[in-house]
Design a protein around this motif. Structure first.
Motif, PDB file in Angstrom:
ATOM      1  N   GLU A 133       0.815  -1.210   0.000  1.00  0.00           N
ATOM      2  CA  GLU A 133       0.000   0.000   0.000  1.00  0.00           C
ATOM      3  C   GLU A 133       0.855   1.269   0.000  1.00  0.00           C
ATOM      4  N   ASP A 134       2.157   1.129   0.247  1.00  0.00           N
ATOM      5  CA  ASP A 134       3.092   2.253   0.205  1.00  0.00           C
ATOM      6  C   ASP A 134       4.160   1.980  -0.864  1.00  0.00           C
ATOM      7  N   PRO A 135       3.763   1.928  -2.130  1.00  0.00           N
ATOM      8  CA  PRO A 135       4.709   1.490  -3.176  1.00  0.00           C
ATOM      9  C   PRO A 135       5.915   2.406  -3.327  1.00  0.00           C
ATOM     10  N   ARG A 136       5.750   3.715  -3.128  1.00  0.00           N
ATOM     11  CA  ARG A 136       6.884   4.622  -3.331  1.00  0.00           C
ATOM     12  C   ARG A 136       7.892   4.508  -2.180  1.00  0.00           C
ATOM     13  N   LEU A 137       7.398   4.317  -0.970  1.00  0.00           N
ATOM     14  CA  LEU A 137       8.305   4.101   0.156  1.00  0.00           C
ATOM     15  C   LEU A 137       9.056   2.782  -0.020  1.00  0.00           C
ATOM     16  N   LEU A 138       8.345   1.754  -0.445  1.00  0.00           N
ATOM     17  CA  LEU A 138       8.970   0.451  -0.632  1.00  0.00           C
ATOM     18  C   LEU A 138       9.959   0.486  -1.799  1.00  0.00           C
ATOM     19  N   ARG A 139       9.589   1.199  -2.880  1.00  0.00           N
ATOM     20  CA  ARG A 139      10.493   1.287  -4.032  1.00  0.00           C
ATOM     21  C   ARG A 139      11.791   1.978  -3.649  1.00  0.00           C
ATOM     22  N   ALA A 140      11.705   3.059  -2.869  1.00  0.00           N
ATOM     23  CA  ALA A 140      12.909   3.777  -2.475  1.00  0.00           C
ATOM     24  C   ALA A 140      13.830   2.883  -1.647  1.00  0.00           C
ATOM     25  N   HIS A 141      13.271   2.125  -0.729  1.00  0.00           N
ATOM     26  CA  HIS A 141      14.095   1.265   0.117  1.00  0.00           C
ATOM     27  C   HIS A 141      14.648   0.069  -0.662  1.00  0.00           C
ATOM     28  N   GLU A 142      13.862  -0.460  -1.598  1.00  0.00           N
ATOM     29  CA  GLU A 142      14.379  -1.574  -2.378  1.00  0.00           C
ATOM     30  C   GLU A 142      15.497  -1.103  -3.317  1.00  0.00           C
ATOM     31  N   THR A 143      15.351   0.089  -3.850  1.00  0.00           N
ATOM     32  CA  THR A 143      16.414   0.643  -4.685  1.00  0.00           C
ATOM     33  C   THR A 143      17.670   0.870  -3.857  1.00  0.00           C
ATOM     34  N   ASP A 144      17.510   1.420  -2.659  1.00  0.00           N
ATOM     35  CA  ASP A 144      18.652   1.651  -1.780  1.00  0.00           C
ATOM     36  C   ASP A 144      19.361   0.339  -1.446  1.00  0.00           C
ATOM     37  N   LYS A 145      18.579  -0.708  -1.224  1.00  0.00           N
ATOM     38  CA  LYS A 145      19.162  -2.011  -0.916  1.00  0.00           C
ATOM     39  C   LYS A 145      19.905  -2.577  -2.123  1.00  0.00           C
ATOM     40  N   ALA A 146      19.332  -2.445  -3.288  1.00  0.00           N
ATOM     41  CA  ALA A 146      19.991  -2.959  -4.496  1.00  0.00           C
ATOM     42  C   ALA A 146      21.299  -2.223  -4.764  1.00  0.00           C
ATOM     43  N   VAL A 147      21.325  -0.925  -4.524  1.00  0.00           N
ATOM     44  CA  VAL A 147      22.552  -0.147  -4.700  1.00  0.00           C
ATOM     45  C   VAL A 147      23.621  -0.629  -3.717  1.00  0.00           C
ATOM     46  N   TYR A 148      23.219  -0.873  -2.481  1.00  0.00           N
ATOM     47  CA  TYR A 148      24.152  -1.418  -1.476  1.00  0.00           C
ATOM     48  C   TYR A 148      24.706  -2.758  -1.937  1.00  0.00           C
ATOM     49  N   GLU A 149      23.841  -3.592  -2.494  1.00  0.00           N
ATOM     50  CA  GLU A 149      24.277  -4.914  -2.955  1.00  0.00           C
ATOM     51  C   GLU A 149      25.286  -4.801  -4.089  1.00  0.00           C
ATOM     52  N   VAL A 150      25.061  -3.852  -4.989  1.00  0.00           N
ATOM     53  CA  VAL A 150      25.999  -3.667  -6.104  1.00  0.00           C
ATOM     54  C   VAL A 150      27.384  -3.317  -5.566  1.00  0.00           C
ATOM     55  N   LEU A 151      27.451  -2.407  -4.631  1.00  0.00           N
ATOM     56  CA  LEU A 151      28.734  -2.001  -4.073  1.00  0.00           C
ATOM     57  C   LEU A 151      29.390  -3.159  -3.330  1.00  0.00           C
ATOM     58  N   TYR A 152      28.591  -3.906  -2.568  1.00  0.00           N
ATOM     59  CA  TYR A 152      29.140  -5.039  -1.821  1.00  0.00           C
ATOM     60  C   TYR A 152      29.681  -6.114  -2.756  1.00  0.00           C
ATOM     61  N   GLU A 153      28.904  -6.479  -3.748  1.00  0.00           N
ATOM     62  CA  GLU A 153      29.341  -7.544  -4.654  1.00  0.00           C
ATOM     63  C   GLU A 153      30.559  -7.116  -5.463  1.00  0.00           C
ATOM     64  N   ALA A 154      30.601  -5.861  -5.871  1.00  0.00           N
ATOM     65  CA  ALA A 154      31.745  -5.387  -6.641  1.00  0.00           C
ATOM     66  C   ALA A 154      33.029  -5.495  -5.823  1.00  0.00           C
ATOM     67  N   ARG A 155      32.926  -5.297  -4.518  1.00  0.00           N
ATOM     68  CA  ARG A 155      34.122  -5.320  -3.666  1.00  0.00           C
ATOM     69  C   ARG A 155      34.473  -6.726  -3.194  1.00  0.00           C
ATOM     70  N   HIS A 156      33.465  -7.552  -2.932  1.00  0.00           N
ATOM     71  CA  HIS A 156      33.722  -8.821  -2.267  1.00  0.00           C
ATOM     72  C   HIS A 156      33.443 -10.052  -3.121  1.00  0.00           C
TER      73      HIS A 156
END
Length: 510
Positions: free
Chosen positions: A460-483
């Motif tokens: 019911e809060d798609p924009r709040l969820l989208r922002a957090h899922e995007t933030d998580k995916a960005v974190y994952e990209v940085l983590y995977e690139a390094r490790h």
């Protein structure tokens, strides 16, 4: 806390500065402060620096991979067990050491990285290392108080791991270390330890299938959420999270006559035998083409129960325009840092940033959300399901170790945890060769349904969820690139979907 146990002695903190690479880090110890004798005396850090330079970067929990070690600072050294030269009995030396490194590419320029990463080390000491401990070898110092002796990862030695449990059984102090136990908890003696070999950001040992001790490797001032939150949940009777039985901390000087906040070093919790983590279960279901929707629904139910209990046990706040703009600004900073470090993100920078800007715009339009303490790093690997009754539990409340402790302890929308779990279903589908089959979408929808049966429907809060899922995916990209560069394609697939479709799941809402 009971009276201090009659433990041995500790060394006062001393500082060492190393020459710049390519020479290996060395450490010098200034004469300031009271002297100590024995293993923890002068010259210890200088003698260990060459060994730690080689050994630390190979450890899974070392956060500074890809950056040179330029020096070390000794925060504290404590003899938990003295080693007598010529004896076959081991010794155990507890160290808190700061690793000095230049800032990594993509980190904010203001971050004082060269002096911020403090690590907890447990050094076993023997004259000759038995063959079964050979994989734990660190090296043999050629100078200093441990010259000629063999140093190794102490937690790998059952005798030394048993000593840690004994310290927790009998609360007390040993120099800067403070061992505590819940008053109504009795820990039986003689529980056989075994070190868990799974690659992780910390180290864990199981004692007699009864308790599990989690040792935090990268530590800092303040109570670790993995101690704070389970203790708080126990006060409101939440049975979804194992309650701590004992823990230990360090109190170290910050300036003459003052102490930093205690550093949480380890937590002992009940072990759940016969359980499997959600990641294993999801991959097992994928391998056998079994359904996972029912399990995901039950997991969503359990997650909502924990969120409600956290809101009952600890204060909540309301996020209004200033807080939402601050939240979005933090996401934008992390995105920009990741784009700098991982060029593959550059084509998606504008589209990803739009999700954060939209969140800030909602705050300016008067939208509010409630924030509370959350798990902070929720994914399938942080959940356990017992085989006997199929009940889900949540574990490992430390949060994302790469983020500052103050940030991890800050109240946040529950959408942060939900987004983490939704991303985890995508990871499972990718590893299980089921990407694009609809498996992840079904699991994501079932999780949200289970959550909605107890709390609210996060869709019911798609924009709040989208922002957090995007933030998580960005974190994952940085983590995977390094490790784990081989895994980079997994979060990059989500990045493309989030950027192109503008919805948390790409073309299909969760």
């Amino acid at each position: 806390m009971s009276d201090a146990a009659p433990f041995r002695r500790e060394a006062v903190p001393r500082r060492g500065v190393a020459p710049n690479p390519p020479a290996p880090p060395a450490a010098t110890v200034p004469p300031a402060g009271p002297r100590t004798d024995g293993v923890a005396g002068d010259g210890l850090l200088a003698s260990l620096a060459p060994l730690l330079t080689e050994w630390l970067p190979r450890q899974r929990w070392f956060a500074g991979k890809g950056r040179p070690l330029t020096g070390f600072t000794l925060v504290a050294a404590t003899e938990l067990l003295h080693h007598h030269h010529g004896s076959t009995a081991p010794g155990l030396l507890h160290l808190l050491v700061r690793a000095q490194q230049p800032a990594a590419a993509g980190e904010p320029a203001h971050r004082p990285a060269p002096a911020e990463d403090c690590y907890q080390l447990l050094l076993g000491i023997q004259d000759v290392l038995p063959p079964h401990l050979a994989p734990a070898l660190i090296g043999r110092p050629t100078s200093g108080p441990l010259r000629g002796r063999t140093l190794y990862e102490g937690l790998a030695d059952p005798r030394l791991a048993a000593l840690l449990l004994e310290r927790l059984r009998v609360p007390g102090r040993l120099g800067p270390l403070r061992f505590s136990r819940e008053p109504d908890t009795t820990i039986p003696p003689g529980l056989a330890p075994r070190l868990l070999g799974a690659e992780q950001s910390n180290s864990s040992a199981v004692y007699g299938e009864t308790y599990i001790l989690k040792l935090f490797r990268r530590v800092g001032p303040g109570t670790n959420p993995d101690l704070e939150l389970p203790r708080a949940l126990a006060t409101v009777g939440c049975s979804r999270v194992p309650a701590p039985a004992a823990w230990f901390e360090a109190e170290v000087p910050r300036a003459p006559g003052t102490l930093e906040e205690p550093m949480t070093l380890g937590v002992l919790q009940p072990f759940l035998p016969g359980s499997a983590d959600g990641w294993q279960l999801a991959l097992g279901a994928l391998a056998t083409q079994a359904g996972f929707a029912a399990s995901a629904r039950a997991l969503g139910h359990a997650t909502a129960e924990v969120h409600l209990a956290l809101a009952e046990a600890l204060p909540t706040v309301v996020l209004r325009r200033p807080q939402l703009e601050h939240l979005a600004a933090g996401m934008i900073r992390r995105l920009d840092a990741a784009v700098t470090a991982v060029p593959a993100l550059r084509p998606y920078r504008r589209a990803l940033g739009a999700a954060y800007e939209e969140l800030a715009a909602l705050g300016r339009d008067g939208r509010t959300w409630r924030a509370q303490r959350v798990h902070g790093d929720l994914h399938l690997g942080q959940t356990l399901r017992t085989a006997a009754d199929g009940r889900w539990s949540l574990i490992d409340f430390e949060g994302e170790p790469a983020r500052p402790l103050a940030e991890r302890r800050r109240p946040q929308p529950v959408a942060r945890d939900i987004a983490g779990m939704l991303r985890s279903f995508d990871y499972a589908a990718a590893v299980g060769h089921a990407a694009g089959t609809g498996w992840a979408e079904q699991a994501r929808a079932a999780f949200c349904e289970g959550y909605a049966s107890v709390h609210h429907d996060p869709r019911e809060d798609p924009r709040l969820l989208r922002a957090h899922e995007t933030d998580k995916a960005v974190y994952e990209v940085l983590y995977e690139a390094r490790h784990r560069p081989d895994w980079l394609s997994v979060p990059m697939s989500a990045i493309r979907r989030l950027a192109e479709a503008g919805r948390p799941t790409g073309g299909t809402p969760v």
